[in-house]
Design a protein around this motif. Sequence first.
Motif, PDB file in Angstrom:
ATOM      1  N   THR A 165       6.054   2.189  -6.278  1.00 14.65           N
ATOM      2  CA  THR A 165       4.908   3.051  -6.567  1.00 14.65           C
ATOM      3  C   THR A 165       4.500   3.645  -5.229  1.00 14.65           C
ATOM      4  N   ILE A 166       4.957   4.868  -4.955  1.00 12.10           N
ATOM      5  CA  ILE A 166       4.843   5.454  -3.628  1.00 12.10           C
ATOM      6  C   ILE A 166       3.480   6.114  -3.442  1.00 12.10           C
ATOM      7  N   ASP A 167       2.835   5.813  -2.324  1.00 11.62           N
ATOM      8  CA  ASP A 167       1.605   6.496  -1.935  1.00 11.62           C
ATOM      9  C   ASP A 167       2.011   7.819  -1.292  1.00 11.62           C
ATOM     10  N   ARG A 168       1.857   8.916  -2.012  1.00 11.09           N
ATOM     11  CA  ARG A 168       2.343  10.208  -1.537  1.00 11.09           C
ATOM     12  C   ARG A 168       1.495  10.774  -0.394  1.00 11.09           C
ATOM     13  N   LEU A 192       3.604   8.644   2.363  1.00 13.85           N
ATOM     14  CA  LEU A 192       5.046   8.850   2.406  1.00 13.85           C
ATOM     15  C   LEU A 192       5.448  10.048   1.564  1.00 13.85           C
ATOM     16  N   GLU A 193       6.390  10.796   2.066  1.00 15.88           N
ATOM     17  CA  GLU A 193       6.996  11.862   1.267  1.00 15.88           C
ATOM     18  C   GLU A 193       7.984  11.280   0.272  1.00 15.88           C
ATOM     19  N   ASP A 194       8.661  10.203   0.685  1.00 16.59           N
ATOM     20  CA  ASP A 194       9.647   9.567  -0.184  1.00 16.59           C
ATOM     21  C   ASP A 194       9.896   8.150   0.300  1.00 16.59           C
ATOM     22  N   ALA A 195      10.339   7.298  -0.588  1.00 15.57           N
ATOM     23  CA  ALA A 195      10.807   5.952  -0.260  1.00 15.57           C
ATOM     24  C   ALA A 195      11.826   5.582  -1.312  1.00 15.57           C
ATOM     25  N   ARG A 196      12.861   4.871  -0.891  1.00 16.06           N
ATOM     26  CA  ARG A 196      13.899   4.480  -1.855  1.00 16.06           C
ATOM     27  C   ARG A 196      14.669   3.273  -1.323  1.00 16.06           C
ATOM     28  N   TRP A 197      15.398   2.661  -2.225  1.00 20.29           N
ATOM     29  CA  TRP A 197      16.264   1.545  -1.873  1.00 20.29           C
ATOM     30  C   TRP A 197      17.650   2.085  -1.503  1.00 20.29           C
ATOM     31  N   GLU A 239       0.816  -1.207   0.000  1.00 16.31           N
ATOM     32  CA  GLU A 239       0.000   0.000   0.000  1.00 16.31           C
ATOM     33  C   GLU A 239       0.856   1.266   0.000  1.00 16.31           C
ATOM     34  N   GLU A 240       1.940   1.263   0.745  1.00 15.87           N
ATOM     35  CA  GLU A 240       2.732   2.481   0.891  1.00 15.87           C
ATOM     36  C   GLU A 240       3.784   2.644  -0.204  1.00 15.87           C
ATOM     37  N   ALA A 241       4.355   1.520  -0.674  1.00 19.87           N
ATOM     38  CA  ALA A 241       5.471   1.626  -1.619  1.00 19.87           C
ATOM     39  C   ALA A 241       5.270   0.842  -2.901  1.00 19.87           C
ATOM     40  N   GLY A 242       4.175   0.063  -3.012  1.00 23.06           N
ATOM     41  CA  GLY A 242       3.917  -0.700  -4.233  1.00 23.06           C
ATOM     42  C   GLY A 242       4.825  -1.885  -4.413  1.00 23.06           C
ATOM     43  N   VAL A 243       5.465  -2.349  -3.332  1.00 24.37           N
ATOM     44  CA  VAL A 243       6.414  -3.461  -3.405  1.00 24.37           C
ATOM     45  C   VAL A 243       5.743  -4.727  -2.892  1.00 24.37           C
TER      46      VAL A 243
END
Length: 306
Positions: free
Chosen positions: A258-261, A264-269, A221-225
């Motif tokens: 696919t970040i739920d803005r 989250l403001e940002d997400a990354r590896w 839901e939050e990051a699409g992973v």
Amino acid sequence: MTQSRRDPPLGFAFNPIVRHSSERGDDALARYAADPEAGAILLAGDVPILRREGEAARALHRNGDLADVRVRERVVLGELDGRPVIAIGAEAGEAEAIAAMPGRFANDLRATAVQGLVPQAEIGLLAQAKSLLSWHARHRFCANCGAPTALSASGYRRDCAACGSQHFPRTDPVVIMLIRFGDRILLGRQARFPTGNYSCLAGFVEPGETIEDAVRRETFEEAGVRVGAVSYALSQPWPYPSSLMIGCIGEALDDALTIDREELEDARWFSREEVAAMLADRHPDGLRVPPPVAIAHHLVRIYLEE
């Protein structure tokens, strides 16, 4: 090494109290409350009142030294080294007056934990006390019929005389997960985080949901992973107001984001090298992970120590 004695310590997780959960009659509360030598944890609203001990601070008071406090609620915490310990709740508006007494001061609970102001064991006592007292403050009426309820079982239950319902303190389970893909991990940040802070994703477990499925759902839901295997790592009481953080490690099936803005403001590896630099506060972009009081810090440490 057990999670309660990790180095650096995990906030709120070490609590040496002997709870005596099978012996919580109301006579115990009356007996402990009348004992001037009993230990006492004192909060005014949600704010701990600490005492000065030389250059140090302590959360544990002598019950007999708190006779000046106007008590809203008392609950039994248990016994510590054979000594009974209670929690005392005063109204939030009393904090300034109580803290003005000689040898006392008020300090935010999170700041007390982050700064390590009191012994680690007393941080756990503060968490237990705050969770219980917060529950009593928020559940003074019966959820079944709306009538007032009364404290019972030394603070571990509220009873409704009108309909006979019994209400018990709640703990809300929250999953917090370190998601791996190969040698990288997924971290995100919310807009409310301090500048540069990234943390593990987290979310409440929903009714009828397993811990593993909560990890998979929240990550998607939050990051699409998409997440496959999930394993348990460690847990942490989180008294805001009364959650249990369940730390897990999940294996991502892909690394597309696919970040739920709205979440989250940002997400990354992040690579292992980047995470090590963040943990040491040496990242070239000023990025950081949460401090040791937070379970996310320890999940990152587990990843780096593999």
